[in-house]
Design a protein around this motif. Structure first.
Motif, PDB file in Angstrom:
ATOM      1  N   ILE A   1     -16.647  24.374 -15.875  1.00  0.00           N
ATOM      2  CA  ILE A   1     -17.230  24.377 -17.221  1.00  0.00           C
ATOM      3  C   ILE A   1     -18.732  24.119 -17.147  1.00  0.00           C
ATOM      4  CG2 ILE A   1     -17.222  23.217 -19.468  1.00  0.00           C
ATOM      5  CD1 ILE A   1     -14.302  22.476 -18.922  1.00  0.00           C
ATOM      6  N   LYS A   2     -19.496  24.880 -17.907  1.00  0.00           N
ATOM      7  CA  LYS A   2     -20.937  24.671 -18.036  1.00  0.00           C
ATOM      8  C   LYS A   2     -21.206  24.017 -19.388  1.00  0.00           C
ATOM      9  CE  LYS A   2     -21.520  26.776 -14.128  1.00  0.00           C
ATOM     10  NZ  LYS A   2     -21.769  25.962 -12.905  1.00  0.00           N
ATOM     11  N   TRP A   3     -21.599  22.733 -19.365  1.00  0.00           N
ATOM     12  CA  TRP A   3     -21.737  21.969 -20.595  1.00  0.00           C
ATOM     13  C   TRP A   3     -23.089  22.233 -21.261  1.00  0.00           C
ATOM     14  CZ3 TRP A   3     -17.404  19.908 -22.280  1.00  0.00           C
ATOM     15  CH2 TRP A   3     -16.396  19.649 -21.355  1.00  0.00           C
ATOM     16  N   PRO A   4     -23.121  22.309 -22.606  1.00  0.00           N
ATOM     17  CA  PRO A   4     -24.368  22.599 -23.321  1.00  0.00           C
ATOM     18  C   PRO A   4     -25.211  21.356 -23.594  1.00  0.00           C
ATOM     19  CG  PRO A   4     -22.550  22.550 -24.866  1.00  0.00           C
ATOM     20  CD  PRO A   4     -21.946  22.332 -23.503  1.00  0.00           C
ATOM     21  N   PHE A   5     -24.885  20.225 -22.973  1.00  0.00           N
ATOM     22  CA  PHE A   5     -25.679  19.005 -23.151  1.00  0.00           C
ATOM     23  C   PHE A   5     -25.765  18.280 -21.811  1.00  0.00           C
ATOM     24  CE2 PHE A   5     -21.587  18.923 -25.353  1.00  0.00           C
ATOM     25  CZ  PHE A   5     -20.827  18.167 -24.472  1.00  0.00           C
ATOM     26  N   THR A   6     -26.524  17.189 -21.769  1.00  0.00           N
ATOM     27  CA  THR A   6     -26.929  16.641 -20.473  1.00  0.00           C
ATOM     28  C   THR A   6     -26.125  15.452 -19.974  1.00  0.00           C
ATOM     29  OG1 THR A   6     -28.585  15.233 -21.538  1.00  0.00           O
ATOM     30  CG2 THR A   6     -29.298  17.422 -20.809  1.00  0.00           C
ATOM     31  N   LYS A   7     -25.467  14.697 -20.860  1.00  0.00           N
ATOM     32  CA  LYS A   7     -24.774  13.521 -20.331  1.00  0.00           C
ATOM     33  C   LYS A   7     -23.549  13.172 -21.164  1.00  0.00           C
ATOM     34  CE  LYS A   7     -27.500   9.967 -22.739  1.00  0.00           C
ATOM     35  NZ  LYS A   7     -28.325   8.754 -22.548  1.00  0.00           N
ATOM     36  N   GLY A   8     -22.657  12.418 -20.532  1.00  0.00           N
ATOM     37  CA  GLY A   8     -21.436  11.982 -21.186  1.00  0.00           C
ATOM     38  C   GLY A   8     -20.486  11.386 -20.157  1.00  0.00           C
TER      39      GLY A   8
ATOM     40  N   SER B   1       0.838  -1.202   0.000  1.00  0.00           N
ATOM     41  CA  SER B   1       0.000   0.000   0.000  1.00  0.00           C
ATOM     42  C   SER B   1       0.869   1.246   0.000  1.00  0.00           C
ATOM     43  CB  SER B   1      -0.902  -0.001   1.240  1.00  0.00           C
ATOM     44  OG  SER B   1      -1.560   1.248   1.388  1.00  0.00           O
ATOM     45  N   GLN B   2       0.378   2.285  -0.666  1.00  0.00           N
ATOM     46  CA  GLN B   2       1.011   3.602  -0.635  1.00  0.00           C
ATOM     47  C   GLN B   2       0.175   4.604   0.154  1.00  0.00           C
ATOM     48  OE1 GLN B   2       3.975   4.173  -1.346  1.00  0.00           O
ATOM     49  NE2 GLN B   2       4.612   3.730  -3.429  1.00  0.00           N
ATOM     50  N   GLY B   3      -0.814   4.112   0.891  1.00  0.00           N
ATOM     51  CA  GLY B   3      -1.623   5.015   1.692  1.00  0.00           C
ATOM     52  C   GLY B   3      -3.088   4.645   1.665  1.00  0.00           C
ATOM     53  N   ALA B   4      -3.848   5.246   2.564  1.00  0.00           N
ATOM     54  CA  ALA B   4      -5.267   4.932   2.709  1.00  0.00           C
ATOM     55  C   ALA B   4      -6.162   5.776   1.810  1.00  0.00           C
ATOM     56  CB  ALA B   4      -5.690   5.122   4.167  1.00  0.00           C
ATOM     57  N   ALA B   5      -5.585   6.742   1.084  1.00  0.00           N
ATOM     58  CA  ALA B   5      -6.398   7.625   0.230  1.00  0.00           C
ATOM     59  C   ALA B   5      -5.476   8.506  -0.611  1.00  0.00           C
ATOM     60  CB  ALA B   5      -7.316   8.501   1.090  1.00  0.00           C
ATOM     61  N   TYR B   6      -6.110   9.318  -1.474  1.00  0.00           N
ATOM     62  CA  TYR B   6      -5.424  10.375  -2.246  1.00  0.00           C
ATOM     63  C   TYR B   6      -4.351   9.821  -3.185  1.00  0.00           C
ATOM     64  CZ  TYR B   6      -7.578  12.685   1.744  1.00  0.00           C
ATOM     65  OH  TYR B   6      -8.472  13.070   2.714  1.00  0.00           O
ATOM     66  N   LEU B   7      -4.654   8.692  -3.842  1.00  0.00           N
ATOM     67  CA  LEU B   7      -3.663   8.043  -4.706  1.00  0.00           C
ATOM     68  C   LEU B   7      -3.915   8.240  -6.196  1.00  0.00           C
ATOM     69  CD1 LEU B   7      -3.183   4.561  -2.961  1.00  0.00           C
ATOM     70  CD2 LEU B   7      -1.743   6.592  -2.777  1.00  0.00           C
ATOM     71  N   ARG B   8      -5.157   8.442  -6.601  1.00  0.00           N
ATOM     72  CA  ARG B   8      -5.485   8.353  -8.027  1.00  0.00           C
ATOM     73  C   ARG B   8      -4.990   9.568  -8.813  1.00  0.00           C
ATOM     74  NH1 ARG B   8      -9.758   4.275  -9.247  1.00  0.00           N
ATOM     75  NH2 ARG B   8      -9.488   5.062 -11.340  1.00  0.00           N
ATOM     76  N   ASP B   9      -4.344   9.282  -9.945  1.00  0.00           N
ATOM     77  CA  ASP B   9      -3.937  10.311 -10.900  1.00  0.00           C
ATOM     78  C   ASP B   9      -4.791  10.251 -12.161  1.00  0.00           C
ATOM     79  OD1 ASP B   9      -1.446  11.292  -9.473  1.00  0.00           O
ATOM     80  OD2 ASP B   9      -1.024   9.149  -9.636  1.00  0.00           O
ATOM     81  N   ARG B  10      -5.806   9.437 -12.129  1.00  0.00           N
ATOM     82  CA  ARG B  10      -6.748   9.291 -13.244  1.00  0.00           C
ATOM     83  C   ARG B  10      -8.135   9.066 -12.665  1.00  0.00           C
ATOM     84  NH1 ARG B  10      -6.899   3.616 -15.146  1.00  0.00           N
ATOM     85  NH2 ARG B  10      -8.872   3.629 -14.016  1.00  0.00           N
ATOM     86  N   LEU B  11      -9.122   9.814 -13.165  1.00  0.00           N
ATOM     87  CA  LEU B  11     -10.500   9.592 -12.713  1.00  0.00           C
ATOM     88  C   LEU B  11     -11.412   9.438 -13.915  1.00  0.00           C
ATOM     89  CD1 LEU B  11     -12.658  12.173 -13.077  1.00  0.00           C
ATOM     90  CD2 LEU B  11     -11.301  13.138 -11.255  1.00  0.00           C
ATOM     91  N   ASP B  12     -12.487   8.682 -13.709  1.00  0.00           N
ATOM     92  CA  ASP B  12     -13.531   8.507 -14.718  1.00  0.00           C
ATOM     93  C   ASP B  12     -14.856   8.844 -14.064  1.00  0.00           C
ATOM     94  OD1 ASP B  12     -12.096   7.146 -17.125  1.00  0.00           O
ATOM     95  OD2 ASP B  12     -11.387   6.051 -15.375  1.00  0.00           O
ATOM     96  N   TYR B  13     -15.437   9.970 -14.471  1.00  0.00           N
ATOM     97  CA  TYR B  13     -16.706  10.421 -13.912  1.00  0.00           C
ATOM     98  C   TYR B  13     -17.742  10.543 -15.025  1.00  0.00           C
ATOM     99  CZ  TYR B  13     -15.088  11.662  -9.177  1.00  0.00           C
ATOM    100  OH  TYR B  13     -14.630  11.626  -7.884  1.00  0.00           O
ATOM    101  N   SER B  14     -18.988  10.542 -14.606  1.00  0.00           N
ATOM    102  CA  SER B  14     -20.106  10.709 -15.542  1.00  0.00           C
ATOM    103  C   SER B  14     -20.729  12.083 -15.376  1.00  0.00           C
ATOM    104  CB  SER B  14     -21.172   9.634 -15.301  1.00  0.00           C
ATOM    105  OG  SER B  14     -20.660   8.344 -15.594  1.00  0.00           O
ATOM    106  N   LEU B  15     -21.173  12.637 -16.504  1.00  0.00           N
ATOM    107  CA  LEU B  15     -21.897  13.905 -16.516  1.00  0.00           C
ATOM    108  C   LEU B  15     -23.378  13.612 -16.711  1.00  0.00           C
ATOM    109  CD1 LEU B  15     -21.844  17.086 -16.768  1.00  0.00           C
ATOM    110  CD2 LEU B  15     -21.702  16.706 -19.244  1.00  0.00           C
ATOM    111  N   GLN B  16     -24.206  14.196 -15.867  1.00  0.00           N
ATOM    112  CA  GLN B  16     -25.651  14.004 -15.969  1.00  0.00           C
ATOM    113  C   GLN B  16     -26.370  15.263 -15.503  1.00  0.00           C
ATOM    114  OE1 GLN B  16     -27.995  11.575 -13.049  1.00  0.00           O
ATOM    115  NE2 GLN B  16     -28.239  10.181 -14.774  1.00  0.00           N
ATOM    116  N   ASP B  17     -26.997  15.947 -16.454  1.00  0.00           N
ATOM    117  CA  ASP B  17     -27.795  17.140 -16.126  1.00  0.00           C
ATOM    118  C   ASP B  17     -27.015  18.153 -15.283  1.00  0.00           C
ATOM    119  OD1 ASP B  17     -30.018  16.072 -17.480  1.00  0.00           O
ATOM    120  OD2 ASP B  17     -30.602  14.918 -15.713  1.00  0.00           O
ATOM    121  N   GLY B  18     -25.773  18.389 -15.659  1.00  0.00           N
ATOM    122  CA  GLY B  18     -24.956  19.366 -14.959  1.00  0.00           C
ATOM    123  C   GLY B  18     -24.220  18.844 -13.748  1.00  0.00           C
ATOM    124  N   ARG B  19     -24.525  17.607 -13.332  1.00  0.00           N
ATOM    125  CA  ARG B  19     -23.837  16.996 -12.194  1.00  0.00           C
ATOM    126  C   ARG B  19     -22.678  16.150 -12.701  1.00  0.00           C
ATOM    127  NH1 ARG B  19     -29.112  15.857 -11.532  1.00  0.00           N
ATOM    128  NH2 ARG B  19     -28.772  13.625 -11.826  1.00  0.00           N
TER     129      ARG B  19
END
Length: 380
Positions: free
Chosen positions: A110-117, A58-76
């Motif tokens: 950033i304010k996206w002009p569409f709802t998901k991605g 282990s390199q620690g209990a948190a704060y390790l990721r240098d890459r994230l994959d998130y979803s966009l949905q209705d501005g969230r």
């Protein structure tokens, strides 16, 4: 490398709503034991013999990721909620390295002009920022026509768009999409020497630069047990495990199905530091679907290195079955983030006369139920 204090708890304002971290309520020491015990139980259910001591890296209990994959949905922007198909809007995340959190904070403006991605953000070894925008074609066209969002984004980061990883280029009047570009987005290690890995923002890599050092070091240590080994690798990708093995092995045949990954590996080898250039002569790159058909004669190799997808090795192991015990390679290194398919493959390897002599968990995903497993099999 030191484990955090066993009683470490990581605070998160989204613990009750976000589905991303399943183990936040457990102190880190309990997470460690839980993962070890789960792996033991899984292997026991498959009648797999393994060392009593499972190493935990282990390199620690948190704060390790240098890459994230998130979803966009209705501005969230974030991850799915617990028992929900709604995205939880996440402003800060304990999974992210400080550098990635800073990039994510800027990106959220950033304010996206569409709802998901779908969105992937990266921070490279030298702090380089990258983003991959995986949107529907109609939304990509809207983004190219709108212009201003892309101009602002490109002033902050390198941008890739769509499944084909195209790069938007401004020609003075409009945006055009050109072919993917290879850049340094990750690092592996050849013994004590860091090596830049060329790939795309959208390429598969391990999630953490810090945690990846543990993986590279373990691969190196195991290959060192067999000096001058002739090795075959399944699922080489961009070369994250290939190069640590190449530092010691007599030769490596790297097998991979994805052409874009192999382009990255080829450039990485071309750009090796001058004192490592000669090692490239020991590497052969081969493209094909090795889960379905493998043409190589396994009796010509001393070791196998495998990091398969979630589905496991499948037909890759068939040639081993056809060999007599003495013709089979003396050792087999297996890495997987999906222990269930690994256990199925390990059953076959055990039936071929292999025994797990070393077993390690690399905790790349602290606070979650996921983990990486590394196993060294040796022929009896």
């Amino acid at each position: 490398m030191m484990l955090p204090e066993p009683q470490t708890l990581i605070p998160c304002p989204y613990e009750s709503t976000c589905s991303g971290c399943q183990l936040l309520a457990l102190p880190y020491g309990e997470q460690v034991e839980l993962k070890k015990n789960e792996l033991r139980a899984l292997f026991l259910s498959h009648n797999l013999k393994h060392p009593k001591d499972i190493q935990f890296l282990s390199q620690g209990a948190a704060y390790l990721r240098d890459r994230l994959d998130y979803s966009l949905q209705d501005g969230r922007l974030g991850l799915y909620g617990k028992n929900s198909r709604e995205i939880v809007d996440i402003e800060v995340c304990a999974q992210l390295s400080p550098e990635l959190q800073a990039w994510y904070t800027e990106f959220r403006k950033i304010k996206w002009p569409f709802t998901k991605g779908s969105i992937r953000l990266r921070v490279g070894p030298q702090g380089e920022r990258g983003v991959w925008l995986d949107f529907a074609n109609i939304d990509i066209k809207a983004l190219l026509d709108e212009k201003e969002i892309l101009k602002s984004l490109q002033s902050q980061a390198f941008v890739e768009i769509g499944q084909r990883r195209k790069v938007p280029v401004w020609n003075g009047s409009e945006y055009k999409l050109k072919d993917p570009e290879l850049h340094v987005w990750f690092t592996t290690w050849m013994n004590e020497v860091p090596v830049n890995l060329y790939c795309h923002v959208a390429s598969f890599t391990q999630p953490s630069l810090k945690a990846n050092r543990l993986i590279a070091d373990k691969i190196s240590a195991w290959v060192h047990k067999y000096p001058n080994a002739r090795m075959i690798e399944f699922g080489s990708g961009i070369g994250n495990l290939t190069l640590p093995a190449l530092a010691t092995a007599k030769s490596v045949l790297a097998c991979e199905i994805d052409a874009l990954s192999l382009e990255g590996l080829e450039k990485t080898v071309l750009m090796l530091p001058s004192d490592l250039k000669s090692l490239s002569e020991k590497l052969t790159i081969y493209r094909g679907d090795f889960q379905k058909k493998i043409l190589q004669d396994f009796s010509q190799f001393d070791g196998v290195l495998a990091n398969p997808p979630r589905s496991g090795l499948m037909g890759f192991l068939n040639p081993l079955e056809e060999l007599s015990p003495s013709e089979r390679p003396p050792f087999f290194i297996y890495m997987s983030c999906f222990p269930e398919s690994m256990a199925v493959d390990a059953e076959r390897l055990q039936s071929f006369g292999y025994k797990i002599t070393e077993l390690a968990i690399v905790d790349q995903f602290p606070q979650t139920a996921h983990y990486e497993v590394l196993a060294l099999f040796q022929r009896k």
